[in-house]
Design a protein around this motif. Structure first.
Motif, PDB file in Angstrom:
ATOM      1  N   TYR A   1       0.812  -1.219   0.000  1.00 22.60           N
ATOM      2  CA  TYR A   1       0.000   0.000   0.000  1.00 22.60           C
ATOM      3  C   TYR A   1       0.846   1.270   0.000  1.00 22.60           C
ATOM      4  O   TYR A   1       0.330   2.350  -0.319  1.00 22.60           O
ATOM      5  N   GLY A   2       2.137   1.145   0.323  1.00 15.22           N
ATOM      6  CA  GLY A   2       2.985   2.335   0.375  1.00 15.22           C
ATOM      7  C   GLY A   2       3.689   2.662  -0.924  1.00 15.22           C
ATOM      8  O   GLY A   2       3.824   3.839  -1.286  1.00 15.22           O
ATOM      9  N   VAL A   3       4.122   1.640  -1.660  1.00 12.84           N
ATOM     10  CA  VAL A   3       4.873   1.876  -2.901  1.00 12.84           C
ATOM     11  C   VAL A   3       4.077   2.685  -3.920  1.00 12.84           C
ATOM     12  O   VAL A   3       4.628   3.586  -4.566  1.00 12.84           O
ATOM     13  N   PRO A   4       2.780   2.424  -4.118  1.00 13.63           N
ATOM     14  CA  PRO A   4       2.034   3.217  -5.108  1.00 13.63           C
ATOM     15  C   PRO A   4       2.013   4.710  -4.804  1.00 13.63           C
ATOM     16  O   PRO A   4       1.801   5.515  -5.724  1.00 13.63           O
ATOM     17  N   ARG A   5       2.235   5.099  -3.550  1.00 10.91           N
ATOM     18  CA  ARG A   5       2.292   6.526  -3.221  1.00 10.91           C
ATOM     19  C   ARG A   5       3.576   7.167  -3.733  1.00 10.91           C
ATOM     20  O   ARG A   5       3.643   8.386  -3.901  1.00 10.91           O
ATOM     21  N   VAL A   6       4.586   6.316  -3.971  1.00  8.02           N
ATOM     22  CA  VAL A   6       5.876   6.817  -4.466  1.00  8.02           C
ATOM     23  C   VAL A   6       5.984   6.649  -5.970  1.00  8.02           C
ATOM     24  O   VAL A   6       6.344   7.569  -6.707  1.00  8.02           O
ATOM     25  N   THR A   7       5.663   5.442  -6.459  1.00  5.12           N
ATOM     26  CA  THR A   7       5.735   5.160  -7.892  1.00  5.12           C
ATOM     27  C   THR A   7       4.797   4.023  -8.238  1.00  5.12           C
ATOM     28  O   THR A   7       4.555   3.126  -7.405  1.00  5.12           O
ATOM     29  N   LYS A   8       4.250   4.060  -9.452  1.00  2.00           N
ATOM     30  CA  LYS A   8       3.416   2.983  -9.959  1.00  2.00           C
ATOM     31  C   LYS A   8       4.067   2.293 -11.148  1.00  2.00           C
ATOM     32  O   LYS A   8       3.422   1.553 -11.882  1.00  2.00           O
ATOM     33  N   ALA A   9       5.373   2.550 -11.307  1.00  2.00           N
ATOM     34  CA  ALA A   9       6.095   1.961 -12.435  1.00  2.00           C
ATOM     35  C   ALA A   9       6.206   0.446 -12.301  1.00  2.00           C
ATOM     36  O   ALA A   9       6.244  -0.278 -13.293  1.00  2.00           O
ATOM     37  N   VAL A  10       6.286  -0.042 -11.049  1.00  2.00           N
ATOM     38  CA  VAL A  10       6.401  -1.477 -10.789  1.00  2.00           C
ATOM     39  C   VAL A  10       5.263  -1.878  -9.863  1.00  2.00           C
ATOM     40  O   VAL A  10       4.990  -1.175  -8.881  1.00  2.00           O
ATOM     41  N   PRO A  11       4.584  -2.994 -10.142  1.00  2.00           N
ATOM     42  CA  PRO A  11       3.487  -3.423  -9.252  1.00  2.00           C
ATOM     43  C   PRO A  11       3.985  -3.606  -7.825  1.00  2.00           C
ATOM     44  O   PRO A  11       4.986  -4.309  -7.587  1.00  2.00           O
ATOM     45  N   SER A  12       3.303  -3.010  -6.875  1.00  2.00           N
ATOM     46  CA  SER A  12       3.748  -3.085  -5.485  1.00  2.00           C
ATOM     47  C   SER A  12       3.748  -4.507  -4.928  1.00  2.00           C
ATOM     48  O   SER A  12       4.618  -4.831  -4.101  1.00  2.00           O
ATOM     49  N   PRO A  13       2.825  -5.410  -5.337  1.00  2.00           N
ATOM     50  CA  PRO A  13       2.940  -6.787  -4.837  1.00  2.00           C
ATOM     51  C   PRO A  13       4.244  -7.457  -5.245  1.00  2.00           C
ATOM     52  O   PRO A  13       4.819  -8.223  -4.472  1.00  2.00           O
ATOM     53  N   LEU A  14       4.738  -7.161  -6.461  1.00  2.00           N
ATOM     54  CA  LEU A  14       6.008  -7.726  -6.896  1.00  2.00           C
ATOM     55  C   LEU A  14       7.156  -7.183  -6.045  1.00  2.00           C
ATOM     56  O   LEU A  14       8.061  -7.925  -5.650  1.00  2.00           O
ATOM     57  N   VAL A  15       7.108  -5.898  -5.730  1.00  2.00           N
ATOM     58  CA  VAL A  15       8.127  -5.309  -4.860  1.00  2.00           C
ATOM     59  C   VAL A  15       8.117  -5.987  -3.500  1.00  2.00           C
ATOM     60  O   VAL A  15       9.166  -6.328  -2.936  1.00  2.00           O
ATOM     61  N   ALA A  16       6.931  -6.216  -2.964  1.00  2.00           N
ATOM     62  CA  ALA A  16       6.816  -6.852  -1.648  1.00  2.00           C
ATOM     63  C   ALA A  16       7.409  -8.255  -1.663  1.00  2.00           C
ATOM     64  O   ALA A  16       8.147  -8.644  -0.742  1.00  2.00           O
ATOM     65  N   ILE A  17       7.106  -9.028  -2.695  1.00  2.00           N
ATOM     66  CA  ILE A  17       7.623 -10.397  -2.782  1.00  2.00           C
ATOM     67  C   ILE A  17       9.141 -10.398  -2.884  1.00  2.00           C
ATOM     68  O   ILE A  17       9.836 -11.165  -2.199  1.00  2.00           O
ATOM     69  N   LEU A  18       9.704  -9.523  -3.725  1.00  2.00           N
ATOM     70  CA  LEU A  18      11.162  -9.477  -3.908  1.00  2.00           C
ATOM     71  C   LEU A  18      11.871  -9.001  -2.644  1.00  2.00           C
ATOM     72  O   LEU A  18      12.885  -9.589  -2.229  1.00  2.00           O
TER      73      LEU A  18
END
Length: 498
Positions: free
Chosen positions: A164-181
């Motif tokens: 829920y936090g990454v989209p506030r910074v950027t939507k270039a990469v899906p935030s669920p993928l960021v969380a998993i990595l």
């Protein structure tokens, strides 16, 4: 129906930015598919590779021939729960044979346009279906959240914060993928003691092979697999068509439901030939795909193709992905899937609509059977609709000045639910020798309505009255001429007054 090649191409590619989002969304979905496919294999009583290979085949094939771009199909619990007895009593080869027959039935259903039955599924039922699935998705995560250490809870909370936090910074990469990595890197680097994907079951090695099910081609085999195939096909189409409608609403676009039926059938046949179980559309994975930016067939294709790459090449690394990361993703899916407006609408919507929605939720959650919940909702909707329509009916009687001519003006819908009120409206003693029944503001829908009119006309004539019925619309005239015994529409033209 003609094939539009240019439209099909647009369902794959629009521009570079869309393609990038589709690829990344497909990668997220492929990672989330692994633990669910393993879990569904366990439910069905088969090796994990049966569910994983099915997810690969179904996702790839449905991307090619399905009717709803961006929707994800794979091995599902809805189908897995049906086949346990078949595998237990006859073996996995009979499961493959039943899955092929399931696919054939779904293709026939598409050819017969059985997708049109979705027109009878009300919005309240769809909302209940969505809410029930959201609850089931969340409940499916509870085993990963019980009897575990604080590290699991910390990682789940961290995963949700990233999602829920990454989209506030950027939507270039899906935030669920960021969380998993990110959580995978932390878990592996620090050796955090949490459950991993590998703990769910042994991942397959290598590629699946093409093979025909090793079952005798006899009537006894057909007798064994046909009941399972019919149930699998019905449940699979029901969940797929409902999910397609949900994705339609999420993307504000339309889909070809007839093509989706045939596509599901083709995908299941291919899955069985490659050693997979049956499946259908997955609302959870579809929501992940759409919310991650997936809109075209490419995203679904990548989900299946990248899952195969993960299994064949990166299996040891995939096995080390922490389950809390995937639990966080699925909790996000359950929160995003649930129709929160439906809670406030309980007070604003008609009580009958709320009852239908809540009934669908309760039955699905209680039985874990999507078809039973939807059937209960549709049945209840039909009962409430019939009760509502039968009240839209009235009979008004007027008497001429000399008392010799009584006119009954009928308005509303005459069908099985309103025939009792129709008959009672003519039970008053009428001394007028001439009776006219004016149905110009009424409509006769079925043979029950025609039978009610028949009985009224017959009784009045037995009492010595001269009866004429006037004002039929064309549809009512046709059904009365076809099924009436004592009255035909020729009465209106004076051809049969007695």
């Amino acid at each position: 129906m003609t094939f539009d090649l240019s439209a099909y191409r647009r369902q794959w590619f629009t521009d570079g930015a869309t393609a990038r989002r589709d690829v990344l969304a497909g990668i997220v979905v492929s990672l989330a598919l692994i633990p669910e496919a393993i879990g569904f294999s366990i439910i069905a009583g088969v090796d994990p590779r049966v569910g994983l290979y099915a997810s690969v085949a179904i996702a790839v094939v449905i991307a090619l021939i399905g009717g709803r771009p961006g929707m994800v199909s794979a091995a599902t619990a809805a189908v897995a729960v049906l086949v346990g007895p078949l595998v237990r009593d006859h073996g996995v080869e009979y499961l493959f044979a039943a899955t092929i027959l399931m696919g054939v039935i779904q293709i026939v259903a598409g050819a017969l346009r059985l997708h049109l039955v979705m027109q009878f599924v009300s919005r309240s039922v769809i909302t209940g279906f969505v809410n029930a699935l959201a609850i089931l998705i969340f409940m499916a995560q509870l085993p990963q959240l019980t009897n575990v250490g604080w590290q699991t809870y910390a990682m789940v909370a961290g995963g949700l914060a990233i999602i829920y936090g990454v989209p506030r910074v950027t939507k270039a990469v899906p935030s669920p993928l960021v969380a998993i990595l990110v959580l995978s890197a932390i878990s592996i680097a620090l050796g955090v003691q949490v459950n991993t994907v590998g703990d769910m079951g042994r991942l397959p090695e290598g590629l699946p092979s093409l093979a025909w099910p090793q079952v005798p081609l006899t009537l006894d085999t057909l007798r064994i697999i046909l009941p399972y195939a019919l149930a699998m096909a019905a449940v699979g189409l029901l969940e797929s068509l409902l999910t397609a409608q949900i994705v339609d609403d999420m993307t504000d676009s339309d889909s070809d439901k007839r093509q989706e039926c045939a596509g599901q059938g083709g995908a299941n046949i291919v899955a069985a030939l490659f050693g997979g179980m049956g499946g259908c559309a997955m609302i959870g994975q579809s929501v992940i795909n759409v919310t991650s930016g997936g809109r075209t067939r490419l995203s679904t294709f990548v989900a299946g193709a990248f899952l195969l790459f993960l299994l064949a090449v990166l299996g040891p690394f995939v096995g080390r992905v922490p389950m809390p990361a995937l639990v966080a993703v699925m909790i996000m899916v359950s929160i995003g899937t649930f129709s929160w407006n439906s809670i406030a609408n309980l007070r604003r919507h008609p009580p009958t609509s709320s009852v239908v929605m809540l009934t669908t939720v309760v039955v699905v959650v209680a039985t874990r059977d999507l078809s039973l919940g939807v059937a209960a909702g549709v049945l209840l909707s039909g009962i409430f609709f019939a009760a509502k329509v039968q009240r839209m009916f009235a009979v008004e009687r007027t008497l001429s000045a000399d008392g010799r001519h009584a006119t009954y003006r009928v308005s509303g819908e005459i069908f099985f639910a309103s025939v009792d009120r129709f008959r009672r409206a003519f039970q008053t003693e009428d001394s007028a020798p001439l009776v006219r029944i004016d149905v110009s503001a009424a409509h006769f829908w079925d043979i029950s309505g025609v039978g009610a009119l028949d009985s009224v006309v017959a009784r009045l004539r037995r009492d010595g009255r001269t009866v004429e019925v006037v004002g039929y619309n064309q549809a009512s005239k046709d059904i009365v001429d076809r099924f009436a015994l004592h009255d035909k529409t020729g009465v209106e033209m004076g051809l049969a007054p007695h």
